[in-house]
Design a protein around this motif. Structure first.
Motif, mmCIF file in Angstrom:
data_model
loop_
_atom_site.group_PDB
_atom_site.id
_atom_site.type_symbol
_atom_site.label_atom_id
_atom_site.label_comp_id
_atom_site.label_asym_id
_atom_site.label_seq_id
_atom_site.Cartn_x
_atom_site.Cartn_y
_atom_site.Cartn_z
ATOM 1 N N THR A 401 0.848 -1.193 0.000
ATOM 2 C CA THR A 401 0.000 0.000 0.000
ATOM 3 C C THR A 401 0.881 1.240 0.000
ATOM 4 N N TYR A 402 0.545 2.196 -0.895
ATOM 5 C CA TYR A 402 1.292 3.442 -1.026
ATOM 6 C C TYR A 402 0.348 4.634 -0.858
ATOM 7 N N LYS A 403 0.962 5.756 -0.534
ATOM 8 C CA LYS A 403 0.208 7.013 -0.433
ATOM 9 C C LYS A 403 0.872 8.071 -1.290
ATOM 10 N N LEU A 404 0.064 8.794 -2.050
ATOM 11 C CA LEU A 404 0.516 9.941 -2.834
ATOM 12 C C LEU A 404 -0.213 11.173 -2.329
ATOM 13 N N ASN A 405 0.529 12.197 -1.947
ATOM 14 C CA ASN A 405 -0.091 13.456 -1.535
ATOM 15 C C ASN A 405 -0.137 14.398 -2.732
ATOM 16 N N VAL A 406 -1.354 14.827 -3.103
ATOM 17 C CA VAL A 406 -1.545 15.774 -4.191
ATOM 18 C C VAL A 406 -1.786 17.145 -3.567
ATOM 19 N N PRO A 407 -0.829 18.067 -3.700
ATOM 20 C CA PRO A 407 -0.938 19.357 -3.012
ATOM 21 C C PRO A 407 -2.143 20.180 -3.472
ATOM 22 N N ALA A 408 -2.597 21.060 -2.599
ATOM 23 C CA ALA A 408 -3.719 21.939 -2.933
ATOM 24 C C ALA A 408 -3.367 22.891 -4.062
ATOM 25 N N ASP A 409 -2.083 23.224 -4.184
ATOM 26 C CA ASP A 409 -1.666 24.195 -5.212
ATOM 27 C C ASP A 409 -1.161 23.509 -6.484
ATOM 28 N N THR A 410 -1.645 22.291 -6.765
ATOM 29 C CA THR A 410 -1.240 21.599 -7.991
ATOM 30 C C THR A 410 -1.568 22.485 -9.195
ATOM 31 N N PRO A 411 -0.580 22.787 -10.044
ATOM 32 C CA PRO A 411 -0.734 23.836 -11.066
ATOM 33 C C PRO A 411 -1.470 23.392 -12.332
ATOM 34 N N ALA A 412 -2.760 23.046 -12.187
ATOM 35 C CA ALA A 412 -3.584 22.653 -13.336
ATOM 36 C C ALA A 412 -4.802 23.569 -13.373
ATOM 37 N N ASP A 450 -4.984 21.072 4.922
ATOM 38 C CA ASP A 450 -4.310 22.068 4.082
ATOM 39 C C ASP A 450 -4.867 22.107 2.659
ATOM 40 N N GLY A 451 -5.933 21.349 2.405
ATOM 41 C CA GLY A 451 -6.539 21.342 1.079
ATOM 42 C C GLY A 451 -5.954 20.311 0.131
ATOM 43 N N SER A 452 -4.936 19.597 0.555
ATOM 44 C CA SER A 452 -4.352 18.550 -0.286
ATOM 45 C C SER A 452 -5.180 17.271 -0.168
ATOM 46 N N TYR A 453 -4.855 16.311 -1.025
ATOM 47 C CA TYR A 453 -5.545 15.018 -1.003
ATOM 48 C C TYR A 453 -4.515 13.904 -0.952
ATOM 49 N N ASP A 454 -4.765 12.917 -0.102
ATOM 50 C CA ASP A 454 -3.947 11.712 -0.066
ATOM 51 C C ASP A 454 -4.640 10.635 -0.889
ATOM 52 N N ILE A 455 -3.937 10.140 -1.920
ATOM 53 C CA ILE A 455 -4.456 9.068 -2.759
ATOM 54 C C ILE A 455 -3.723 7.790 -2.385
ATOM 55 N N PHE A 456 -4.471 6.708 -2.184
ATOM 56 C CA PHE A 456 -3.883 5.446 -1.762
ATOM 57 C C PHE A 456 -3.959 4.422 -2.907
#
Length: 503
Positions: A401-412, A450-456
């Motif tokens: 199992t892994y976790k990816l943190n996608v920041p709130a300020d992702t520039p899209a 902080d507005g980010s999302y953790d994707i598992f």
């Protein structure tokens, strides 16, 4: 320097001494050959199963060479097998792909439209609709080798006005010149294969929906120039609920694909050597493909080596991909990679040919083993990051199992997306839900303070995090997409973190 050729089959020792005395090194081959007369003849006599071994070599090299053509013919085969359609039918979705569909590294957020076509009966017209307030197209028309012919839509040749794209078959000698065809309102392109494909991705604006994209797809028209005064109605086939599969498979069907390419298209000058090699495998233009048992065995053995070679190209850093974020000394700051196309190919429109060579390995392992429908001109609409390894530099483990943190300020400016793909097929993992998550799903996801999302990612969802989880039931890799990447984001210092193991 003039090369002196020996009389009676050998260099004189006097001449060799002159060469060495002049400071020119003698080749080790030369020095060895003086004392080994007859050895290669004797060794070659011991080689067994010569014809079979040559067939295996032919299979390996022609499979790598023919990768793009096999991939393109499988779109047509899927249309015929899964949808009951044929050449020139328009396939569309009323909602995005999911895990029942087989399509190399497609996304799960777009209601695509696509088709497989032929100009063998004559010049072919592809009418692309003008952009509307709610829908426009980003996409490309390609030849049978997946080589881009022209991009369409606001970022393409018609600049959003739509147009009658005209595919002129090889050796076109029609009544109208290119200038006359242009004056008549067509956008003519000379081509070197009969077969083509297109894949158009709708961009939705001003509240546009997938239903709007489905309606828009049904305004595409495909017909022959000879029918232009009264085009027949097109067949529009909706594939959202159908397990449509356009994937190449590395078994006997792969060489059936190559046979179909050879039979359905002219043999181009750059393909003559490989077309000759295919004869050893039972593939010959104008003849039925009826391989013997030994040919089938050789093809399967050769395919395995071809697949291994392309897979090695895909996963080895510095071949298909390179790191995006490195420090001043060149050390990786992140495991995320970007596609590293062969030098000059993006600028040339991805022909994977130069004045002196066909870039066989870069074309296959570097692109079409896992990508289809590259654009003629790379644009800024989407930026792709590829993930193969975790923060420890280890290949992803489907049982971990892994976790990816996608920041709130992702520039899209539009949205971000992350999708899990099968390492074997380079398509979605079958029978899982979801195959990916995106910023469009965040209403149902749990956000951090902080507005980010953790994707598992893993075989099972962490407790309480089911809405933020993507299943991994087989070896996989990731594509993280930025839709509408912000200007200057690469220089901003923003960086996506690596996948971290969850204990």
């Amino acid at each position: 320097m003039k090369i002196l050729r020996p009389l009676h089959g050998g260099f004189s020792m006097h001449f060799l001494g002159m060469v060495l005395g002049a400071g020119i090194s003698a080749s080790p081959v030369f020095s060895q050959s003086f004392n080994d007369t007859g050895e290669i003849l004797a060794r070659s006599a011991e080689v067994a199963d010569i014809e079979y071994k040559i067939m295996v070599q032919r299979a390996t090299q022609t499979a790598i060479w023919g990768m793009p053509a096999a991939g393109m013919i499988d779109f047509l085969k899927g249309i015929r097998r899964d949808l009951g359609g044929d050449y020139n039918d328009i396939i569309y979705l009323n909602k995005p792909f999911d895990s029942k569909h087989g399509f190399l590294t497609a996304n799960d957020v777009t209601a695509y439209a696509w088709a497989s076509m032929t100009s063998e009966p004559g010049p072919l017209v592809i009418e692309v609709p003008a952009a509307t307030e709610k829908v426009n197209y980003f996409g490309t028309i390609v030849n049978a080798w997946d080589v881009p012919i022209v991009d369409v839509g606001p970022d393409g040749f018609d600049e959003g006005a739509g147009g009658k794209y005209l595919m002129l078959p090889p050796g076109y000698e029609g009544d109208m010149s290119l200038e006359e065809l242009t004056e008549a309102g067509y956008l003519p392109f000379e081509t070197d294969t009969y077969e083509y494909g297109f894949s158009f991705r709708p961009k939705l604006t001003n509240g546009g929906t997938d239903a709007d994209a489905a309606d828009y797809a049904q305004t595409i028209k495909v017909y022959y120039l000879s029918e232009a005064d009264n085009p027949p109605p097109n067949n529009y086939l909706e594939a959202s609920e159908v397990p449509y599969d356009s994937l190449p498979y590395y078994n006997e069907t792969f060489f059936q694909d190559l046979n179909d390419y050879v039979q359905n298209n002219p043999v181009r000058p750059q393909d003559k050597v490989m077309v000759n090699f295919l004869k050893d495998l039972g593939i010959e233009k104008g003849k039925p493909f009826e391989p013997s048992e030994i040919q089938m065995q050789a093809m399967n053995e050769g395919l395995l080596l071809a697949y291994a070679s392309m897979q090695n190209y895909f996963v080895t850093p510095g071949k298909a991909m390179i790191p995006l974020w490195v420090d001043d000394s060149g050390e990786m700051k992140s495991q995320w990679l970007i596609w590293d196309f062969a030098e000059g190919q993006p600028e040339a429109g991805f022909p994977y040919e130069t004045e002196t060579e066909v870039l066989v390995d870069a074309r296959a392992g570097g692109s079409y083993f896992w990508i289809t429908y590259l654009p003629k001109q790379l644009g800024g609409g989407t930026f792709y990051l590829t993930g193969l390894r975790d923060s420890d530099g280890e290949m992803y483990d489907r049982n971990q199992t892994y976790k990816l943190n996608v920041p709130a300020d992702t520039p899209a400016d539009d949205f971000w997306s992350v999708i899990v793909y099968s390492m074997e097929t380079k398509s979605f993992i079958r029978n899982v839900d979801p195959v990916g998550l995106s910023e469009r799903d965040t209403d149902a996801m749990q956000a951090n303070e902080d507005g980010s999302y953790d994707i598992f990612f893993g075989p099972e969802a962490p407790e309480g995090m089911e809405s933020n989880w993507i299943p991994t039931t087989e070896p996989y890799f990731l594509l993280f997409r930025l839709y509408g990447p912000q200007d200057g984001w690469l220089e901003s210092g923003w960086m996506l973190g690596d996948l971290e193991k969850v204990n």
